[in-house]
Motif scaffolding. Sequence first.
Motif, mmCIF file in Angstrom:
data_model
loop_
_atom_site.group_PDB
_atom_site.id
_atom_site.type_symbol
_atom_site.label_atom_id
_atom_site.label_comp_id
_atom_site.label_asym_id
_atom_site.label_seq_id
_atom_site.Cartn_x
_atom_site.Cartn_y
_atom_site.Cartn_z
ATOM 1 N N UNK A 97 5.992 15.229 -10.425
ATOM 2 C CA UNK A 97 7.184 14.504 -10.845
ATOM 3 C C UNK A 97 8.444 15.046 -10.158
ATOM 4 N N UNK A 98 8.476 16.349 -9.933
ATOM 5 C CA UNK A 98 9.649 16.973 -9.327
ATOM 6 C C UNK A 98 9.708 16.817 -7.810
ATOM 7 N N UNK A 99 8.670 16.261 -7.238
ATOM 8 C CA UNK A 99 8.654 16.098 -5.788
ATOM 9 C C UNK A 99 9.773 15.178 -5.315
ATOM 10 N N UNK A 106 12.149 21.610 -21.868
ATOM 11 C CA UNK A 106 11.926 20.993 -20.560
ATOM 12 C C UNK A 106 13.236 20.552 -19.928
ATOM 13 N N UNK A 107 14.172 20.113 -20.745
ATOM 14 C CA UNK A 107 15.454 19.666 -20.186
ATOM 15 C C UNK A 107 16.174 20.803 -19.483
ATOM 16 N N UNK A 108 16.024 22.011 -19.996
ATOM 17 C CA UNK A 108 16.664 23.165 -19.377
ATOM 18 C C UNK A 108 16.009 23.534 -18.052
ATOM 19 N N UNK A 109 14.721 23.279 -17.942
ATOM 20 C CA UNK A 109 14.008 23.600 -16.713
ATOM 21 C C UNK A 109 14.063 22.465 -15.693
ATOM 22 N N UNK A 110 14.073 21.223 -16.182
ATOM 23 C CA UNK A 110 14.048 20.072 -15.278
ATOM 24 C C UNK A 110 15.437 19.652 -14.826
ATOM 25 N N UNK A 111 16.421 19.750 -15.712
ATOM 26 C CA UNK A 111 17.761 19.280 -15.381
ATOM 27 C C UNK A 111 18.306 19.841 -14.074
ATOM 28 N N UNK A 112 18.271 21.161 -13.884
ATOM 29 C CA UNK A 112 18.781 21.720 -12.621
ATOM 30 C C UNK A 112 17.961 21.323 -11.399
ATOM 31 N N UNK A 113 16.779 20.775 -11.643
ATOM 32 C CA UNK A 113 15.902 20.373 -10.545
ATOM 33 C C UNK A 113 15.902 18.856 -10.336
ATOM 34 N N UNK A 136 22.228 11.504 -18.198
ATOM 35 C CA UNK A 136 23.193 11.719 -19.297
ATOM 36 C C UNK A 136 22.488 11.993 -20.615
ATOM 37 N N UNK A 137 21.213 11.609 -20.713
ATOM 38 C CA UNK A 137 20.456 11.816 -21.940
ATOM 39 C C UNK A 137 19.677 13.128 -21.929
ATOM 40 N N UNK A 138 19.739 13.888 -20.866
ATOM 41 C CA UNK A 138 18.883 15.071 -20.723
ATOM 42 C C UNK A 138 19.011 16.007 -21.923
ATOM 43 N N UNK A 139 17.859 16.329 -22.503
ATOM 44 C CA UNK A 139 17.804 17.258 -23.614
ATOM 45 C C UNK A 139 18.055 16.654 -24.973
ATOM 46 N N UNK A 140 18.335 15.364 -25.032
ATOM 47 C CA UNK A 140 18.699 14.759 -26.311
ATOM 48 C C UNK A 140 17.486 14.216 -27.069
ATOM 49 N N UNK A 141 17.655 14.115 -28.363
ATOM 50 C CA UNK A 141 16.680 13.492 -29.250
ATOM 51 C C UNK A 141 17.138 12.067 -29.510
#
Length: 298
Positions: A139-141, A182-189, A251-256
């Motif tokens: 997914x991160x590719x 996951x938002x903390x790990x994926x957001x910067x990527x 803009x929704x990263x990390x939200x419920x």
Amino acid sequence: MTIALVAGATRGAGRGIAAELGAIGATVYVTGRTTRDRQSEYRRPETIEETAELVTRAGGHGIAVPADHLDRDQVRALVERIDREQGRLDVLVNNIWGGENLFSWDKPLWEHDLDDGMHMLRLAIDTHIITSHYALPLLLRHEGGLVVEMTDGTADYNAANYRVTFFYDLVKSSVVRMAFGLSKELGPRGATAVALTPGWLRSELMLDHFGVTEENWRDAVENEPHFAISESPAFVGRAVAALAGDPDRARWNGQSLSSGGLAQVYGFTDVDGSRPDAWRYIVEVQDAGKPADTTGYR
């Protein structure tokens, strides 16, 4: 073209999500343990092949892949197949659950069957972790990937309310926290992770419980008036499709998030043209002990 994996798409929310991703033209890999040749312990008639056909009929390309998401080798092979056939993964929906028959509504932890409770944790938490472990590198590719962790209840609601029983409560709150992590790990990527809950879902199991179908579901309101706020699996599916199609979804990263809340933002409706806002209704009407009245809530 969007390439999606809906892990746990045999029935319920997973099936609705897969079909609605198909409606926006996505290629959707749908997984589960029940096929036309083999049933899981659920002993339900729905199959992943049926879900894949719904995706294709909706305008996408559905691909059914039998997979037990507790089996690392099967999940690794699944992701390798997606990589080999598509070379990318844009949307991962972790919808594996499988715990309906494993929790007891009226038993505290010390009286609950321990094997059932521990198995529920494995089915609903370990499966999500295993799937993400193998799928996220793909997914991160490419930048812009979306991960949707499916749960029951928003973070705010679950923080303030005990959800049924110890194991169920732990599972549903854990999935929300997984999305946050996951938002903390994926957001910067360059990717986005969210937790998403439907409202009172008219899944196949729920319809059977009330002895109704999707066509006559309102007949169940006579016995359970608050069922009037319920929603079809297509509603949460349209929420995922809206997120997948939003170039500003970061803009929704990390939200419920909830299906009803996102409908207010994106403007989609349920199959009957309404926008049921179940979690606001549950707090303001159902939990408040008021008579069932969906006025202003759908």
